[in-house]
Design a protein around this motif. Sequence first.
Motif, mmCIF file in Angstrom:
data_model
loop_
_atom_site.group_PDB
_atom_site.id
_atom_site.type_symbol
_atom_site.label_atom_id
_atom_site.label_comp_id
_atom_site.label_asym_id
_atom_site.label_seq_id
_atom_site.Cartn_x
_atom_site.Cartn_y
_atom_site.Cartn_z
ATOM 1 N N UNK A 83 0.828 -1.208 0.000
ATOM 2 C CA UNK A 83 0.000 0.000 0.000
ATOM 3 C C UNK A 83 0.866 1.263 0.000
ATOM 4 N N UNK A 84 2.089 1.153 0.512
ATOM 5 C CA UNK A 84 2.967 2.319 0.555
ATOM 6 C C UNK A 84 3.495 2.673 -0.837
ATOM 7 N N UNK A 85 3.698 1.671 -1.686
ATOM 8 C CA UNK A 85 4.177 1.928 -3.038
ATOM 9 C C UNK A 85 5.615 2.357 -3.118
ATOM 10 N N UNK A 86 6.467 1.997 -2.125
ATOM 11 C CA UNK A 86 7.858 2.433 -2.212
ATOM 12 C C UNK A 86 8.839 1.266 -2.238
ATOM 13 N N UNK A 87 9.119 0.622 -1.095
ATOM 14 C CA UNK A 87 10.125 -0.440 -1.061
ATOM 15 C C UNK A 87 9.638 -1.679 -1.816
ATOM 16 N N UNK A 88 10.499 -2.321 -2.593
ATOM 17 C CA UNK A 88 10.076 -3.514 -3.332
ATOM 18 C C UNK A 88 10.165 -4.812 -2.541
ATOM 19 N N UNK A 89 10.855 -4.813 -1.360
ATOM 20 C CA UNK A 89 11.126 -6.081 -0.691
ATOM 21 C C UNK A 89 10.775 -6.053 0.797
ATOM 22 N N UNK A 90 10.408 -7.236 1.286
ATOM 23 C CA UNK A 90 10.221 -7.519 2.712
ATOM 24 C C UNK A 90 11.270 -8.553 3.106
ATOM 25 N N UNK A 91 12.011 -8.281 4.177
ATOM 26 C CA UNK A 91 13.027 -9.213 4.640
ATOM 27 C C UNK A 91 12.670 -9.760 6.013
ATOM 28 N N UNK A 92 12.651 -11.078 6.150
ATOM 29 C CA UNK A 92 12.433 -11.736 7.437
ATOM 30 C C UNK A 92 13.801 -12.195 7.943
ATOM 31 N N UNK A 106 -0.905 -8.967 -4.846
ATOM 32 C CA UNK A 106 -1.155 -10.119 -5.707
ATOM 33 C C UNK A 106 -1.710 -11.271 -4.876
ATOM 34 N N UNK A 107 -1.941 -12.383 -5.532
ATOM 35 C CA UNK A 107 -2.495 -13.563 -4.861
ATOM 36 C C UNK A 107 -1.420 -14.597 -4.541
ATOM 37 N N UNK A 108 -0.165 -14.258 -4.730
ATOM 38 C CA UNK A 108 0.898 -15.246 -4.571
ATOM 39 C C UNK A 108 1.056 -15.654 -3.108
ATOM 40 N N UNK A 109 1.387 -16.899 -2.912
ATOM 41 C CA UNK A 109 1.728 -17.368 -1.580
ATOM 42 C C UNK A 109 3.125 -16.867 -1.226
ATOM 43 N N UNK A 110 3.494 -16.840 0.052
ATOM 44 C CA UNK A 110 4.855 -16.432 0.412
ATOM 45 C C UNK A 110 5.921 -17.247 -0.322
ATOM 46 N N UNK A 111 5.680 -18.525 -0.504
ATOM 47 C CA UNK A 111 6.667 -19.354 -1.217
ATOM 48 C C UNK A 111 6.839 -18.870 -2.646
ATOM 49 N N UNK A 112 5.737 -18.485 -3.286
ATOM 50 C CA UNK A 112 5.824 -17.998 -4.666
ATOM 51 C C UNK A 112 6.449 -16.611 -4.744
ATOM 52 N N UNK A 113 6.291 -15.816 -3.692
ATOM 53 C CA UNK A 113 6.811 -14.443 -3.696
ATOM 54 C C UNK A 113 8.251 -14.353 -3.218
ATOM 55 N N UNK A 114 8.787 -15.435 -2.727
ATOM 56 C CA UNK A 114 10.139 -15.409 -2.165
ATOM 57 C C UNK A 114 11.180 -15.260 -3.260
ATOM 58 N N UNK A 115 12.180 -14.431 -2.998
ATOM 59 C CA UNK A 115 13.273 -14.211 -3.945
ATOM 60 C C UNK A 115 14.308 -15.311 -3.770
ATOM 61 N N UNK A 116 14.607 -16.017 -4.853
ATOM 62 C CA UNK A 116 15.614 -17.075 -4.790
ATOM 63 C C UNK A 116 16.977 -16.459 -4.520
ATOM 64 N N UNK A 117 17.677 -17.003 -3.535
ATOM 65 C CA UNK A 117 18.973 -16.468 -3.126
ATOM 66 C C UNK A 117 20.023 -17.571 -3.202
#
Length: 1003
Positions: A83-92, A106-117
Motif C-alpha cells: 500500500x505504501x508503493x515504495x520499497x520492493x522487498x520484505x526481509x524476514x 497479488x495472490x501469490x503465496x509467500x513461497x511464490x513471492x520469495x526471492x531465490x537467493x
Amino acid sequence: MTDWLARLEPFGADRQALHSLDVDGPELLPYATLTSARRNSNSILGVVGAVYEWQDAPLVFLVDADQIDGNEQIHLLRRLLAMRGDAPYLGIVAPGRLDVYAIALDRKTPAQARIAVDVSIEAIKDLFPHLANHRPRAARTKQGWISNVVLNLLTEAIDRLIGLEIEHGDAISLVGRALFARFLADRDLLPANLAAPDVAAAMFDNPDNARATCTWLDDTFNGDLLPLTGDIFDHLPSEAYHVLGNIMMRAPGGQLFLGWAERWDRLDFAHIPVGVLSQAYELYLRSHAPVKQRQEGGYYTPRPIANLLVRASFRALERDGVTADARILDPAAGAGVFLLTAFRELVAARWRADGKRPDTQRLREILYDQITGFDINEAALRFTALALYLMSIELDPEPQPVDKLGFDNLRGKVLHQVGADTDAPGAALGSLGPFVGEEHRGRYDMVVGNPPWSTGTKLPDWSLVLSTVARIASERIGAKIAPPLPNEVLDLPFVWRAMEWAKPGAQIAFALHARLLFQQGDGMVDARRMLFQALDVTSVINGVELRQTKVWPEISAPFCLLIATNRIPETGTGFRMISPRVETELNASGAMRIDVHSAEIIATQQVVETPDILKILFRGTKADLGLVQRIRTKGFPTLETFWRDAVGISDRGRMAGAGRGYQTLKPSSRTRKKGDGQPGAPAQYLHGLPDVTIECLDDLLIDTDQLDPFQHDRVHDPRDPRLFEAPIAVVHKSPPAERGRIRVAVSNKPVAYNENFYGYSPCELHRADILVRYLALVFGSKFALWLALITSGEFGFERDVIEKAALDRIPLPDFRKLGPDTLDEITQLFDELRLSEKSWDDVDRWVADLYGLGPTDLQIISDTLAFNLPFAETKITAQARPDPKTTADFCMLLQRELEPWAKRFNTPVRVHMMADRPTSPWLGLLLHTGTKAPDVGVEQDWEGLLAFADATAATEMMVEDRSGALLIGRLAQNRYWSDTQARLLAQHIIWSRLDFLRGLNRR
C-alpha cells in the motif's frame, strides 16, 4: 531489541543505509505510519522493525523472524507494505538467515513471492547489493502498483459523478471529501460518534449523512476543504451517493482479503501515501481535459523525482544553515507532489533545529509561513489542498483528538490561483503572467517544481513573457538581446522567473524537457548559452536514456533535472552532468542510478564555446570530445558550406538539389489560393521515375530497373524537381540497428524518393558522379554515424532518426581540392563495396586517413557506437556482464598504457582481475607496482570498497589498499570495459595517481 546490523552485515548491508524504527527521528518521517504502528499493539505493521535504504529510498522493510506467526502474516505484511508503493522487498531476519519476499498486491503465496537467493558464502556477501542494483522480481506492474490501483478507483468515481451531469469541480470536491473521511477512518481519527464501522461506512450514503459529514469536516478543519456549490446535496441523484458510499467501504473487521481486486474495501488508507492524489489529478485531466493538460502541462511528477530535487536542494541549504526557516515555492504546483516533499523536509529540519518533534501548532506554522504554491488550474489546487491537509495529519505526532486539527484557509496564503477565470491581459499565462505580485520577489530560499514543457501553445499575450524574460536577462547579465524561447516553450521562462522569486544565493531546482541540453536548432543554442551565463548551474541530471521507463511512467518526452544556485556564475565555475544509463531491471522498479562521483565536470564557459558539448559527453566520453575538437581544428568546411558554394542555393535559400523527398497527400494538405482547387500539389514531374525503396539501398548502386514507377497523382507539397535528378546520393534517415551504419546508395538515373529519404543531387557540378560516390562513402562510414550520434540535436536524444541538418553539419574535406589519386580511390572503394560488405572496413580506414585519424581514434568511434547508439540491441549489449576475454583484454590494455610511465621510474606495474563473484554488481581490478605481492589484507579492503560502491551507487570506485596497491571496482557492464574505457582509466591514473606509478605508495 534486535541487533539489526550484526544480523545483516554478513549479507552485505551498509550500516549507513540501515535505519531502526525503534528510535524515532527526523530521518524517519517518510515512515511516519510505520513508526506509529510500532506504538500501536493492534497493528500488524508493528512488527516492521527497520528499513534498509538505497540512494535515500527504501529498499527492504525488515522484520525479526521471532515476531512472525505463519505464512498468512507474511502475506498480509506484503499486501499492507505494498500500500505504501515504495520499497520492493520484505526481509524476514533470523540469526544467519535472511528470507526476502517481493512486496506486491497479488495472490501469490509467500513461497511464490520469495526471492531465490544463492546460499553460497561468496554470494551471501552480495545479497543487499544484488537486490539494490538488479531488483529481481521488482518490476512495477499496473496490477501490483498501488498508485495505479487507487488512481483507477478515484478516476472511476470522478468519471461516474461527471457522467451524472455533476459539474467537474463539484465531482472532484465530493470524491476528495469522501477520500479525506476515509483517510481519517482508516487511521482511527474519527470522533467517537462517527468511529463505529457501520456509522463510518454510511457517512455519504444519503443526503442527510453527506450534508452532516461535510458540515462536520468544515467545522473541524476550518479551511477551504474542497469547496462545493451551494446546497449540492439537495440536487445530487441517488446514484451519486452510491458512488461516494463505495469510497467509505472498508474491509470487514479491518481485515484485508487474501485475494485481490481493485475495490475500495481491499485498501487500507492508513498506509497509502498522500502523494497518490497527484496522479489522480493527472488522470482526471487526461480523461476530461486533454487540451487543457497539454497547454498547462498538467503531468504528474513521480515521487522519487520530486524527492531527489527537493532533497538535493535541501542539502545545499544545509550548508548555509537556513533549512529550518526556509521558504519554498513551487510556481507550477499541480497537485502538490513537490510541496508535500518540501513540507516533510521542513518538518525534519525544524525537528533537528529544535531537538524535538514539531507538534500540531508548529506544523501549522510551517505550513502557513514556509510553503507557497502557484497554479492556474482550480482542480489542481483542490487536490493540493487536500494533500497538504492529509500530510499535516500524517506528520502530527499526536493527531488526536481530531477536533484540534483545524486549518486556516490555504487560499491566498499558501496556495494561489494565478490567472484563469478572468479576461484580463495575461490571464492565460498563469505564473508567467502579471498575476504574481511583487511581494513574491526575492522571497524564497528554494524554488522547485516541474513547470509545463509544452510548446507551440499559442497562448495569448505571449509578448508579456518575452518582455519579462528580456528584462530579467538585461538586469542579470546586461543582455541587449532577449533570450530566445524557441517555439514558445513554457519551461524555460519559469527558470528565468525563478531567478526573481528566489533570494540571492537561493536554490532553484526544476524538472525540464531535455531539449534545453541538446537541441541545436531553432535558437536553442543561444537560449542555453544565455541561461547558463545568468544562473550558476551546479548539477544537471540528464534523464534522456530513461524516458519510456518506469522511472517516469506515462511520458515519452526526454527529461532533465536542473539544480542551480541563484547567482551569476563566476569565471571558471562549472557543474556536474550526471547521465544515468539504462539498466533495465533497475529502471523497471522505478529506480535509477545517480553516480555523483563519476559525473562529468563541465565548465560553464565550455557550454558557451562548444554548444554541443553536453551531447558529446552524453553519448560519448572525454575521448570523443577530444576527437571532435581535433577534427574541428582542421578547418574543413561543413557539407552545407561546401554545397552552397560549389553546387548552389535554391530560390528559397536552401541547398540546391539537396533535401527531403516527396510527401504523399495528408488530411492536412492545403488547397492553394492560386492552385487548381484541389488539396496538395500536382506530381506530374515525378511520373514515371523509379520510386526508391529501403531494400534497393542494400546495393550501393541503385538498380532502377527493379523499382516500381512513381504513381501518385498529387503530393502534399511541391518539391524542387532538381532534388530527383541524377547522379544522386540517397540517404535513408533511419540507420538500421543491425548494421551500425547509415544506409546510403547512389543512382546514376533520376529517381523519386519519399520523405523517409534525403537526396543530394549535384547534377551540374563537374565530376558530379564521383562527388555522390564520395558522399556515399563518407555517409556510410562509421565516422558519419558517430559524428551524428554525438553532435546531433535530435538523433540519440529525442528521435532515433538522423535529421538532414546533422549530415549537413559534417565537416568534409573540400571535394574540389581532392587530388587525382584520391578521386581514383573513391571510385575503386565504391566498386569494391558493391562486391563485398567487408570492404566497409577499408572505407572506415580510408575516411579516417582523410580526416587524419589513427587506429586509436577509430577504436573510440567503434566503442561509442557499440555501446551508446539508441537502439534496443545496443542497450542490451551495453548492460551485459563482460565475459572473461573482455576483462582480460581490458587489463592487458590498461597495463600496456601504464607501463611507459612506470618505466620512467624503473617501476614494474601489474594489473590483475580480482576473483569474480557472479552475484556482485561489480568487477574488480588490482594494480600494484614492484615485485612484492599485494598485502594479504587486500580481500578485506576489496570488501570495504564494494560496500562503499553499493552505498554510493557507483559505476567506478578507486581506493589505495594498505600495501599501496590500487583497488578499482567497476560496474559489471560491458560499456565500462571497452578499450576506450581502459585508456581513459589509464589517463586518470596517470594524472591523479602519479605517486603510485613511481612506487612511492608501497609499504
